[in-house]
Design an enzyme around this catalytic site. Structure first.
Site, mmCIF file in Angstrom:
data_model
loop_
_atom_site.group_PDB
_atom_site.id
_atom_site.type_symbol
_atom_site.label_atom_id
_atom_site.label_comp_id
_atom_site.label_asym_id
_atom_site.label_seq_id
_atom_site.Cartn_x
_atom_site.Cartn_y
_atom_site.Cartn_z
ATOM 1 N N ASP A 58 -45.136 -36.915 -47.775
ATOM 2 C CA ASP A 58 -46.157 -37.618 -48.561
ATOM 3 C C ASP A 58 -47.377 -36.725 -48.801
ATOM 4 O OD1 ASP A 58 -48.113 -39.554 -49.531
ATOM 5 O OD2 ASP A 58 -46.736 -41.084 -48.765
ATOM 6 N N THR A 95 -48.648 -43.465 -54.055
ATOM 7 C CA THR A 95 -47.460 -43.380 -53.214
ATOM 8 C C THR A 95 -46.329 -44.323 -53.631
ATOM 9 O OG1 THR A 95 -48.802 -42.678 -51.370
ATOM 10 C CG2 THR A 95 -46.647 -43.599 -50.827
ATOM 11 N N ASN A 116 -50.194 -49.432 -55.821
ATOM 12 C CA ASN A 116 -49.920 -49.780 -54.420
ATOM 13 C C ASN A 116 -50.269 -51.237 -54.148
ATOM 14 O OD1 ASN A 116 -49.060 -47.201 -53.803
ATOM 15 N ND2 ASN A 116 -51.039 -46.538 -52.974
ATOM 16 N N TYR A 178 -40.000 -50.252 -41.865
ATOM 17 C CA TYR A 178 -41.043 -49.234 -41.774
ATOM 18 C C TYR A 178 -41.878 -49.377 -40.501
ATOM 19 C CZ TYR A 178 -44.862 -46.158 -42.680
ATOM 20 O OH TYR A 178 -45.784 -45.146 -42.544
ATOM 21 N N ASP A 214 -50.217 -36.290 -46.293
ATOM 22 C CA ASP A 214 -51.089 -37.227 -47.022
ATOM 23 C C ASP A 214 -52.163 -37.799 -46.110
ATOM 24 O OD1 ASP A 214 -51.465 -39.013 -49.511
ATOM 25 O OD2 ASP A 214 -51.368 -40.463 -47.886
ATOM 26 N N HIS A 218 -56.238 -37.369 -46.982
ATOM 27 C CA HIS A 218 -57.238 -38.389 -47.326
ATOM 28 C C HIS A 218 -58.497 -38.225 -46.481
ATOM 29 C CE1 HIS A 218 -55.268 -40.934 -50.226
ATOM 30 N NE2 HIS A 218 -54.151 -40.820 -49.553
HETATM 31 ZN ZN LIG Z 1 -48.341 -40.714 -51.097
#
Ligand SMILES: [Zn+2]
Ligand SMILES: *[C@@H]1O[C@H](CO)[C@@H](O)[C@H](O)[C@H]1NC(C)=O
Ligand SMILES: *[C@@H]1O[C@H](CO)[C@@H](O)[C@H](O)[C@H]1NC(C)=O
Ligand SMILES: *[C@@H]1O[C@H](CO)[C@@H](O)[C@H](O)[C@H]1NC(C)=O
Ligand SMILES: *[C@@H]1O[C@H](CO)[C@@H](O)[C@H](O)[C@H]1NC(C)=O
Length: 439
Positions: A58, A95, A116, A178, A214, A218
């Protein structure tokens, strides 16, 4: 004991030991031969069908591969096919829309995951990244396509993989709900275990997902040393996958497709646009805004004309009196550039604002000081690009291909697996331009 006797004894002794020696050598050769036969037969017998492992790292911005020593990723690149200047994500470069475009070959309006977080205007219900009801997830993801072709699939995380669609029911042994806390190595080990199954049970299509880099991007932006470390860790985990496949004698037979979903760009508290600054032209209440940044998504109540809102907002933004006003452009969705493919869905609200690279949109000044990273911007920005590497029998070694949009990957996978896919936005001729013919 005479000399002759002694030498005869020596002779017979050495004869005996030399014949023992010969026996040992023969035994060794025979067992090596058997081992070789066993391993080569198990290697060729293992994979009776093409297998694709689709890996997502990611937020792996194109260029991150040069940040740290990445011997394993470099090995895949050198012995495989690479998008020379990166993989182009779909818009918005977020994403969920991108992961689902990769596995459906469709632009977000057609696969339904337009952001998202978004709303269904008919029911008012909100989609979040935890929504697994099939109604949100349109189209046919690869795991469903694979099953419809009577092959088997396995997912170790991928947006949409937990959703029951057609024959796909996210079966316990081949699909994980997940859980971001599962160590990366556990994910790799589970995938490797599939290659210990009897040949016909090895899934034809397997996904593998890692949240990094990712996660760090951020927090600290793309240029921080934390990214360097994170990229090195991703490289090491790719190394453990390669090593595990090699130990099982299948590395050269498996197709590995390694991608990211989007890139990352640095953001900072000086690069903000505040909606409340537009009040002299038009007041934008918080509850009209469905998503702030960098893809500002506004649905005013039915009594308010969206065209009026757009006109007033742009008047303010272009007035020269709003801080960073020139860094935000607001559109009726049908007036967005065609190349963004971002209008053909009720789920996309009528007003969309595009922030310039690295800028963020907020309601008002909270005085919060922070610098970090973001994505979601126009997919024409180079900073939003990610990587594409293909390795395996159908990928030429050391081949470089021009950048392409990730909606092409669906057809690439169905071509490798030699199965029939669903209609999508990839081109039919793309796989032929990238892949070697089947052996
Ligand atoms: Zn992502
Ligand atoms: C899959 O198997 C079913 C049941 O045996 C069969 O009807 C169908 O035609 C097969 N589909 C493909 C694409 O081979
Ligand atoms: C998520 O994974 C972690 C690490 O494997 C585990 O300890 C935890 O129980 C899992 N959480 C759920 C809800 O399964
Ligand atoms: C800023 O916006 C938030 C969210 O709408 C609101 O709670 C807060 O009161 C606002 N602050 C100012 C100074 O307007
Ligand atoms: C993308 O594919 C969908 C479904 O096949 C189709 O309706 C749409 O027109 C396509 N869009 C583009 C830009 O190719």
């Amino acid at each position: 004991m005479g000399e002759e006797e002694e030498s005869a004894l020596l002779l017979s002794r050495s004869k005996r030991s030399s014949s023992t020696f010969t026996y040992c050598i023969l035994l060794l050769i025979a067992s090596m031969f058997l081992l070789a036969v066993y391993f080569s037969s198990s290697a060729t017998a293992k994979l009776h069908h093409p297998v694709v492992i689709l890996i997502s790292s990611d937020g792996f911005r194109f260029g991150y591969q040069f940040k740290a020593p990445t011997p394993n990723i470099r090995r895949l690149i050198q012995d495989g096919t690479e998008a020379e200047s990166g993989l182009i994500p779909v818009f918005p470069t977020l994403t969920f829309p991108n992961h689902y475009s990769i596995v459906t070959g469709l632009y977000p309006p057609h696969h339904g995951i337009v952001n998202n977080v978004f709303f269904d205007p008919l029911t008012g219900q909100q989609f979040t990244m935890q929504s697994h009801e099939p109604k949100w997830w349109l189209a046919q993801p690869l795991w469903e396509t694979v099953l419809l072709n009577n092959l088997s699939a396995a997912t170790y995380f991928w947006p949409g993989s937990e959703v029951h669609k057609g024959p796909w029911t996210c079966p316990t042994a081949f699909c994980q709900p997940y859980n971001g806390s599962v160590p990366f190595q556990d994910r790799v080990d589970t995938v490797l275990n599939y290659f210990d199954l009897p040949s016909h049970q090895i899934p034809s299509f397997i996904t593998l997902y890692f949240e990094d880099p990712d996660h760090q991007g951020h927090r600290v932006g793309p240029d921080d040393s934390e990214i360097t470390q994170s990229v090195a860790r991703i490289d090491a985990i790719i190394g453990s996958l390669i090593q595990g496949l090699e130990q099982r004698g299948v590395f050269q037979d498996v197709h590995i497709i390694m991608v990211g979903d989007h890139g990352m760009v640095g953001t900072c508290d000086t690069k903000l646009v505040f909606l409340d600054d537009l009040a002299p032209w038009i007041q934008i209440p918080r509850d009209w805004v469905q998503y702030f940044t960098p893809i500002l998504s506004i649905r005013p109540p039915p009594s308010v004309d969206p065209a009026h809102v757009v006109a007033k907002m742009n008047e303010g933004l272009n007035s020269g009196k709003v801080e960073n006003g020139a860094k935000l452009k607001v559109y009726l969705k049908e007036d967005l550039p065609e190349r963004l493919h971002y209008s053909d869905s009720d789920r996309i609200p009528p007003i969309i604002g595009l922030a310039d690279e690295g800028f963020k949109v907020e309601q008002n000044r909270t005085g919060k000081k922070e610098c970090g990273g973001a994505h979601g911007y126009d997919n024409a920005f180079f900073s939003m690009r990610t990587i594409f590497i293909g390795h395996g029998p159908r990928f030429a070694r050391g081949k470089k291909i021009p950048s392409f949009e990730n909606v092409q990957i669906y057809n690439l996978v169905t071509s490798i697996l030699d199965i029939k896919g669903a209609p999508n936005n990839g081109s039919d001729s793309f796989p032929d331009s990238v892949l070697l013919p089947p052996a």
